[in-house]
Design an enzyme around this catalytic site. Structure first.
Site, PDB file in Angstrom:
ATOM      1  N   PRO A 184      49.124  37.114  45.011  1.00  0.00           N
ATOM      2  CA  PRO A 184      49.011  38.620  45.276  1.00  0.00           C
ATOM      3  C   PRO A 184      48.660  38.794  46.489  1.00  0.00           C
ATOM      4  O   PRO A 184      47.625  38.332  46.805  1.00  0.00           O
ATOM      5  CB  PRO A 184      48.389  39.095  44.000  1.00  0.00           C
ATOM      6  N   GLU A 185      49.205  39.781  47.347  1.00  0.00           N
ATOM      7  CA  GLU A 185      48.783  40.199  48.647  1.00  0.00           C
ATOM      8  C   GLU A 185      47.837  41.481  48.460  1.00  0.00           C
ATOM      9  O   GLU A 185      48.025  42.231  47.364  1.00  0.00           O
ATOM     10  CB  GLU A 185      49.973  40.371  49.663  1.00  0.00           C
TER      11      GLU A 185
END
Ligand SMILES: [Zn+2]
Length: 282
Positions: free
Chosen positions: A2-3
């Site tokens: 996840p960014e």
């Protein structure tokens, strides 16, 4: 992995669903890797804590915790924070107690509302930690670098203008900006028309200003897209529902640039793939 925009979306979704709830008890698994604070400390800070707020700091999800004051009233003192880093495969799921425990569940928080907040992470790169705080003004968790969405243009210039490293590496340096990952660094550089290998120090002030605007624009667009799928992500089934920002360069090696048709190139900078258009980016 996840960014920042995904973490922001997850934190907002959790805030909508668990802020105001109280942690009744905590179960922690036996695998040591996910626990960055001692298990006893995690349980001590979380148990009987009121979840005041859930928010994103860098790529961490931070739960601000309060202690119920005397006569059951909420005291305004933040007593601590629960800090979750999702790593590669970590998830926070809200489940009813009857829902079967997923494999690789490392933590279960029983909430006063009857629900459970579960941390599941097959690859165990995720991390759970707690910070104790005596008061709101006490030092809480802080990311090492600047928050990219809050940073001002002048501050951004100061951070980057003297760096001798490629601008791409500087963007990924978490001590400068916190939470900008590979995808959004490539996309920002494309929008700012700057090649990833350029030394940061070679960029003009105008280019740095353009890059600063591009970083914020790319992250905000991605957050807006993610915002519509919040409920899916934290759902007990663990469905993933992100609408991805359409990548203009990232992962498009050899495909035509959406602006000029030139094939997108991929180079390795500091061990990471970087994608750019040799015509549009200088
Ligand atoms: Zn192009």
């Amino acid at each position: 992995m996840p960014e920042l925009p995904e973490v922001e979306t997850i934190a907002r979704g959790l805030n909508q669903r668990v802020a105001g709830d109280v942690v009744e008890s905590v179960w922690l698994g036996e695998k040591p890797e996910p626990l960055k604070s001692p298990a006893r400390e995690i349980a001590a800070v979380l148990e009987r804590a009121h979840i005041a707020h859930v928010r994103r700091v860098g790529k961490h999800i931070v739960f601000d915790l309060e202690r119920p004051g005397r006569n059951g009233r909420r005291s305004s003192a933040i007593c601590g924070q629960w800090i979750v880093h999702l790593g590669m495969t970590g998830r926070l799921l809200i489940a009813s107690p009857e829902t079967e425990m997923a494999k690789h569940t490392h933590a279960v928080l029983k909430l006063a509302s009857g629900r459970e907040l579960r941390f599941v992470d097959p690859r165990r790169f995720g991390r759970l930690a707690v910070v104790r705080r005596e008061s709101k003004s006490g030092a809480g968790f802080a990311a090492p670098g600047d928050e990219p969405l809050d940073s001002q243009s002048e501050r951004f210039l100061t951070l980057f203008r003297r760096r001798r490293t490629p601008i791409k590496s500087a963007l990924l340096n978490q001590k400068l900006l916190s939470g900008v990952g590979n995808i959004y660094a490539d996309e920002s550089l494309f929008r700012a028309a700057i090649r990833p290998r350029r030394r940061a120090a070679s960029l003009t002030r105008a280019e740095l200003r353009k890059l600063h605007a591009a970083v914020q624009e790319v992250l905000r667009e991605a957050i807006e897209l993610g915002g519509s799928s919040v409920s899916d992500y934290v759902d007990a089934e663990g469905r993933e529902g992100f609408f991805q920002l359409q990548h203009r360069v990232y992962g498009r090696e050899g495909e035509p640039c959406l602006v000029c048709g030139t094939p997108i190139r991929r180079v390795i900078i500091a061990g990471r793939s970087s994608h750019y258009c040799p015509h549009c980016q200088k």
